[in-house]
Design a protein around this motif. Structure first.
Motif, short mmCIF file in Angstrom:
data_model
loop_
_atom_site.label_atom_id
_atom_site.label_comp_id
_atom_site.label_asym_id
_atom_site.label_seq_id
_atom_site.Cartn_x
_atom_site.Cartn_y
_atom_site.Cartn_z
N UNK A 130 0.75 -1.23 0.04
CA UNK A 130 0.09 -0.27 -0.03
C UNK A 130 0.81 1.42 0.26
N UNK A 131 1.87 1.18 0.93
CA UNK A 131 2.68 2.50 0.83
C UNK A 131 3.58 2.56 -0.43
N UNK A 132 3.77 1.79 -1.28
CA UNK A 132 4.53 1.83 -2.32
C UNK A 132 3.39 2.32 -3.74
N UNK A 133 2.33 2.31 -3.37
CA UNK A 133 1.12 2.44 -4.57
C UNK A 133 1.01 4.14 -4.64
N UNK A 134 0.77 4.56 -6.13
CA UNK A 134 0.43 5.97 -6.16
C UNK A 134 -0.31 6.36 -5.20
N UNK A 135 -0.33 7.77 -4.69
CA UNK A 135 -1.03 8.36 -3.74
C UNK A 135 -2.47 8.45 -4.07
N UNK A 136 -2.70 8.65 -5.42
CA UNK A 136 -4.37 8.86 -5.79
C UNK A 136 -4.78 7.27 -5.46
N UNK A 137 -4.21 6.16 -5.64
CA UNK A 137 -4.88 5.07 -5.68
C UNK A 137 -4.93 4.59 -4.08
N UNK A 138 -3.85 4.94 -3.22
CA UNK A 138 -4.16 4.71 -1.81
C UNK A 138 -5.41 5.61 -1.31
N UNK A 139 -5.60 6.71 -1.80
CA UNK A 139 -6.76 7.68 -1.44
C UNK A 139 -7.94 6.78 -1.73
#
Length: 208
Positions: free
Chosen positions: A5-14
């Motif tokens: 999750x931390x490695x994902x793009x911020x928009x995808x985490x949101x």
């Protein structure tokens, strides 16, 4: 999962900050993957400046409220069919019956408290719909519990920063402790009610 999750793009985490809490009660995903994982990671990314803090809080509140509202409506409409989707290990453990008893006894208060333990968070909304809690009362409790939970977990992730893995474990322990306390209270009440019923039966059986 946390590393991923931390490695994902911020928009995808949101997006996951919204989706995981939304799917917890509506699909019972919370019995397998607690939604607070994504919310905690969203708080960590906000701490790092990769996401606005307000956006993480808003997504978490929206996901929690929408998911529980959907779970409530499914439970209200389909009733006992909902129980067929619960994993057998949960049914055998007695968590389901105890959660239903808690909802019947505590009503809207159980909805707010259930937000803080993963198993209850997945089960309580559907059980609330089955138990006859009014739509307005559930909605108010759902929004109150969702806002408190989302803000608290997001801020914990934000403040924890690099220590989020340790925080996630501690939060899980806290949820288990809360669930154990709730179960203990219900068991004590059931035992007392049965003893009182036995005494009343014994008194009634005695000759006048």
């Amino acid at each position: 999962m946390l590393d991923l999750l931390v490695a994902l793009p911020p928009a995808l985490v949101l997006a996951l900050v919204f989706l995981l809490p939304a799917l917890e009660a509506s699909t019972f995903l919370g019995l397998l993957v607690p939604g607070e994982i994504a919310v905690l990671v969203g708080g960590v990314l906000a701490h790092e400046g990769r996401l606005p803090l307000w956006a993480v809080v808003l997504a978490a509140v929206a996901g929690a409220a929408v998911g529980d509202q959907a779970g409530y409506l499914v439970g209200r409409r389909y009733g006992r069919r909902l129980l067929a989707r619960v994993p057998q290990r949960v049914a055998r453990s007695g968590e389901l019956s105890r959660a239903l008893e808690l909802v019947r006894r505590r009503g809207a208060v159980a909805v707010v408290l259930g937000r803080w333990a993963a198993a209850l968070r997945a089960l309580v909304p559907g059980l609330a719909g089955m138990s006859g809690i009014g739509h307005r009362a559930f909605t108010v409790a759902n929004l109150a519990g969702g806002v408190l939970w989302a803000v608290a977990v997001t801020l914990l992730g934000y403040l924890a920063g690099a220590s989020f893995r340790l925080l996630e474990r501690r939060l899980g322990w806290g949820g288990e402790a809360l669930l154990a306390l709730v179960v203990l209270v219900v068991v004590v009440r059931v035992v007392r009610a049965r003893r009182a019923a036995r005494r009343e039966g014994a008194d009634a059986a005695r000759p006048g």
